[in-house]
Design an enzyme around this catalytic site. Structure first.
Site, PDB file in Angstrom:
ATOM      1  N   ARG A  38       0.984  -1.301  -0.023  1.00 46.38           N
ATOM      2  CA  ARG A  38       0.067   0.184  -0.094  1.00 46.38           C
ATOM      3  C   ARG A  38       0.993   1.173  -0.079  1.00 46.38           C
ATOM      4  O   ARG A  38       1.955   1.265   0.484  1.00 46.38           O
ATOM      5  CB  ARG A  38      -0.957   0.084   1.376  1.00 46.38           C
ATOM      6  CG  ARG A  38      -1.885   1.019   1.200  1.00 46.38           C
ATOM      7  CD  ARG A  38      -2.661   1.328   2.599  1.00 46.38           C
ATOM      8  NE  ARG A  38      -3.606   2.469   2.452  1.00 46.38           N
ATOM      9  CZ  ARG A  38      -4.317   2.718   3.655  1.00 46.38           C
ATOM     10  NH1 ARG A  38      -4.146   2.315   4.905  1.00 46.38           N
ATOM     11  NH2 ARG A  38      -4.908   3.848   3.320  1.00 46.38           N
ATOM     12  N   HIS A  39       0.385   2.362  -0.654  1.00 43.58           N
ATOM     13  CA  HIS A  39       1.349   3.467  -0.679  1.00 43.58           C
ATOM     14  C   HIS A  39       1.369   4.100   0.842  1.00 43.58           C
ATOM     15  O   HIS A  39       0.718   3.491   1.787  1.00 43.58           O
ATOM     16  CB  HIS A  39       0.643   4.575  -1.209  1.00 43.58           C
ATOM     17  CG  HIS A  39      -0.980   4.954  -0.963  1.00 43.58           C
ATOM     18  ND1 HIS A  39      -1.059   5.804   0.181  1.00 43.58           N
ATOM     19  CD2 HIS A  39      -1.990   4.435  -1.334  1.00 43.58           C
ATOM     20  CE1 HIS A  39      -2.453   5.573   0.469  1.00 43.58           C
ATOM     21  NE2 HIS A  39      -3.038   4.998  -0.661  1.00 43.58           N
ATOM     22  N   ARG A  42      -0.263   9.948   3.452  1.00 38.73           N
ATOM     23  CA  ARG A  42      -0.894  10.811   2.324  1.00 38.73           C
ATOM     24  C   ARG A  42      -1.795  11.722   3.185  1.00 38.73           C
ATOM     25  O   ARG A  42      -1.941  11.476   4.328  1.00 38.73           O
ATOM     26  CB  ARG A  42      -1.732  10.244   1.279  1.00 38.73           C
ATOM     27  CG  ARG A  42      -2.879   9.195   1.585  1.00 38.73           C
ATOM     28  CD  ARG A  42      -3.950   8.918   0.951  1.00 38.73           C
ATOM     29  NE  ARG A  42      -5.071   8.008   1.221  1.00 38.73           N
ATOM     30  CZ  ARG A  42      -5.920   8.236   2.207  1.00 38.73           C
ATOM     31  NH1 ARG A  42      -6.280   9.347   2.610  1.00 38.73           N
ATOM     32  NH2 ARG A  42      -6.669   7.005   2.566  1.00 38.73           N
ATOM     33  N   ARG A 115       0.548   9.356  -5.446  1.00 38.47           N
ATOM     34  CA  ARG A 115       0.890   8.996  -3.898  1.00 38.47           C
ATOM     35  C   ARG A 115       1.468   7.166  -4.225  1.00 38.47           C
ATOM     36  O   ARG A 115       2.366   6.925  -3.339  1.00 38.47           O
ATOM     37  CB  ARG A 115      -0.230   8.740  -3.122  1.00 38.47           C
ATOM     38  CG  ARG A 115      -1.615   7.916  -3.565  1.00 38.47           C
ATOM     39  CD  ARG A 115      -2.495   8.189  -2.354  1.00 38.47           C
ATOM     40  NE  ARG A 115      -3.618   7.537  -2.803  1.00 38.47           N
ATOM     41  CZ  ARG A 115      -4.780   7.996  -3.358  1.00 38.47           C
ATOM     42  NH1 ARG A 115      -4.822   9.122  -3.856  1.00 38.47           N
ATOM     43  NH2 ARG A 115      -5.796   7.349  -3.594  1.00 38.47           N
ATOM     44  N   GLU A 217     -15.887   1.096  -9.026  1.00 35.81           N
ATOM     45  CA  GLU A 217     -15.669   0.668  -7.761  1.00 35.81           C
ATOM     46  C   GLU A 217     -16.673   0.184  -6.783  1.00 35.81           C
ATOM     47  O   GLU A 217     -17.929   0.943  -6.801  1.00 35.81           O
ATOM     48  CB  GLU A 217     -14.690   1.623  -6.683  1.00 35.81           C
ATOM     49  CG  GLU A 217     -13.237   1.520  -7.269  1.00 35.81           C
ATOM     50  CD  GLU A 217     -12.341   2.391  -6.295  1.00 35.81           C
ATOM     51  OE1 GLU A 217     -12.678   2.123  -5.046  1.00 35.81           O
ATOM     52  OE2 GLU A 217     -11.253   2.724  -6.643  1.00 35.81           O
ATOM     53  N   HIS A 310      -2.964  -0.041  -3.341  1.00 38.93           N
ATOM     54  CA  HIS A 310      -3.843   0.699  -2.477  1.00 38.93           C
ATOM     55  C   HIS A 310      -4.378  -0.410  -1.207  1.00 38.93           C
ATOM     56  O   HIS A 310      -4.150  -1.873  -1.716  1.00 38.93           O
ATOM     57  CB  HIS A 310      -5.125   1.108  -3.094  1.00 38.93           C
ATOM     58  CG  HIS A 310      -4.668   2.326  -4.306  1.00 38.93           C
ATOM     59  ND1 HIS A 310      -4.396   3.622  -3.621  1.00 38.93           N
ATOM     60  CD2 HIS A 310      -4.425   2.256  -5.688  1.00 38.93           C
ATOM     61  CE1 HIS A 310      -3.941   4.174  -5.090  1.00 38.93           C
ATOM     62  NE2 HIS A 310      -4.059   3.170  -5.878  1.00 38.93           N
ATOM     63  N   ASP A 311      -5.140  -0.109  -0.281  1.00 39.91           N
ATOM     64  CA  ASP A 311      -5.468  -0.954   0.471  1.00 39.91           C
ATOM     65  C   ASP A 311      -6.485  -1.725   0.200  1.00 39.91           C
ATOM     66  O   ASP A 311      -6.776  -2.853   0.504  1.00 39.91           O
ATOM     67  CB  ASP A 311      -6.113  -0.202   2.111  1.00 39.91           C
ATOM     68  CG  ASP A 311      -7.008   1.185   1.519  1.00 39.91           C
ATOM     69  OD1 ASP A 311      -7.246   1.370   0.316  1.00 39.91           O
ATOM     70  OD2 ASP A 311      -7.642   1.736   2.660  1.00 39.91           O
ATOM     71  N   SER A 312      -7.439  -1.220  -0.907  1.00 42.27           N
ATOM     72  CA  SER A 312      -8.488  -2.157  -1.579  1.00 42.27           C
ATOM     73  C   SER A 312      -8.190  -3.270  -2.390  1.00 42.27           C
ATOM     74  O   SER A 312      -8.645  -4.296  -2.336  1.00 42.27           O
ATOM     75  CB  SER A 312      -9.370  -1.028  -2.491  1.00 42.27           C
ATOM     76  OG  SER A 312      -8.458  -0.386  -3.453  1.00 42.27           O
TER      77      SER A 312
END
Length: 412
Positions: A38-39, A42, A115, A217, A310-312
């Site tokens: 994950r980035h 932010r 990010r 999404e 990403h977290d997703s």
């Protein structure tokens, strides 16, 4: 702290000597690593004029970057993670100390947002300082790379209804009343524009509305979305190092309160991205990529692959592959900022067999807030993950043939 202060921290970190790594059985040799990250840190996505301002009459603190962009501190934290990863890979003899890896042995790809690309660049600077390792991404920034884009890809009204029903059932399974009441108190929700102007005055009684539209999404509107945005902002304030009297205006004072609030954020992610119907659909590009890299091309492609998303992506992938529930010590988030799922292929020279180990490598909330440097002497957190159908042994390894079969089936 200004950016020059962060740079002085970076210089000090890069001078930290390597130490012994976590041990594996003596006959085991690490052969390949794929990191899904994950980035890092932010600014809140809900920037001024958005959900945040509509949900509270209070003034929100200012950030040094626009909403959604990696902060300077986020870059520092990612350099630390890269530096720690390099030490670990060197200790496992996948890399050689003091040398740049061969270009074809490392591949880095990031989603084409600021990010994620910046996170990849800072990771490379920490892991491979002075080396010419590119961060690959789509040329047009601000657009989602299909590999990382967690959108519904099945154009079917029937599937959409199945997905919505699954999300509704998942959402109803959480007990969030206490969390919503605490959040209403913190933000003074009865005095918010949402209440005064839109007459939405209770997070505890209003209903959520879910969506699962083709090429979009999975989504939700209502209290769960508002709660996620607010708790995300508070969590990021804490990580960024805002004074405690500015984090949620000084109204979060105990670990229990943080845990109650984090239930909202975790429930949001779980509800949207971890039902089997949705997870398998939105993570399919990543599953196929992992199957190709770790199974079909094992031993032929790069020794080290780093994917920054990403977290997703992490949540849906873990659900789609049917990982067992896990607990991250020192964290309230299920998929923390900068955290990595690290897939490792090992060879047992004594038994002449291939093995897989999968770990969640991440920074605790205090490591993030305190900007703690990461080395093998002061390591990141590591939690071994268990894949259903490929249960790890006492050392955390499962047979590669079982893993290969599971991945191949999931990629169909």
């Amino acid at each position: 702290m200004n950016k020059f202060g962060w740079l002085s921290i970076l210089i000090a970190t890069m001078a930290t000597p390597a130490a012994l790594a976590q041990t594996a059985p003596k006959a085991y040799q690490l052969q390949q690593v794929l990191i899904l990250s994950r980035h890092n840190l932010r600014a809140p996505l809900g920037d001024n004029g958005s959900i945040l301002q509509q949900s509270s009459p209070n003034r929100w603190p200012q950030w040094d970057v626009p909403g959604g962009e990696l902060t300077t501190k986020g870059g520092v934290l990612e350099v630390y993670m890269g530096h720690y990863t390099r030490e670990w890979l060197t200790a496992q003899k996948l890399l050689t100390a003091g040398e740049c890896p061969a270009k074809e042995s490392v591949y880095v790809r990031a989603n084409s947002l600021q990010r994620t690309v910046a996170t990849g660049q800072f990771f490379v600077n920490g892991a491979f300082p002075g080396c010419d390792i590119p961060v690959n991404h789509q040329e047009k920034m601000g657009t989602m790379d299909p590999l990382f884009n967690p959108v519904i890809t099945r154009d079917s009204a029937e599937f959409s209804q199945q997905a919505i029903k699954a999300m509704e059932q998942k959402g109803q399974s959480y007990s969030l009343t206490e969390s919503y009441k605490l959040l209403e108190q913190i933000v003074n929700y009865p005095e918010s524009p949402n209440c005064k102007e839109q007459h939405h005055c209770s997070l505890t009684t209003e209903k959520n509305s879910y969506s699962a539209s083709y090429q979009h999404e999975p989504g939700v509107s209502g209290p769960l979305k508002i709660g996620n945005s607010l708790v995300d902002a508070f969590t990021l304030q804490y990580y960024q190092g805002f004074p405690l009297d500015q984090v949620a205006w000084g109204k979060i004072k105990t670990d229990k309160q943080w845990q109650l609030l984090s239930k909202l954020k975790n429930s949001y992610q779980d509800t949207l991205f971890t039902t089997p119907e949705v997870a398998r659909n939105v993570s399919k590009p990543l599953v196929k990529y992992l199957n190709h890299a770790l199974v079909e091309e094992a031993g032929k492609g790069p020794k080290i692959t780093v994917l920054v998303g990403h977290d997703s992506n992490i949540a849906s992938l873990l659900a789609a592959l049917n990982f067992r529930p896990y607990q991250l010590q020192g964290q309230d988030e299920r998929t923390p900022i900068g955290g990595q799922i690290v897939f490792q292929r090992w060879h047992d020279n004594a038994g002449n067999r291939s093995l897989i180990k999968i770990e969640y490598v991440y920074q605790s909330k205090e490591q993030l807030r305190n900007t703690e440097e990461l080395t093998l002497k002061s390591p990141a957190q590591r939690v071994t993950l268990a894949l259903e159908g490929c249960a790890p042994d006492a050392d955390g390894f499962c047979p590669a043939d079982k893993f290969n079969a599971l991945m191949s089936e999931a990629a169909k």
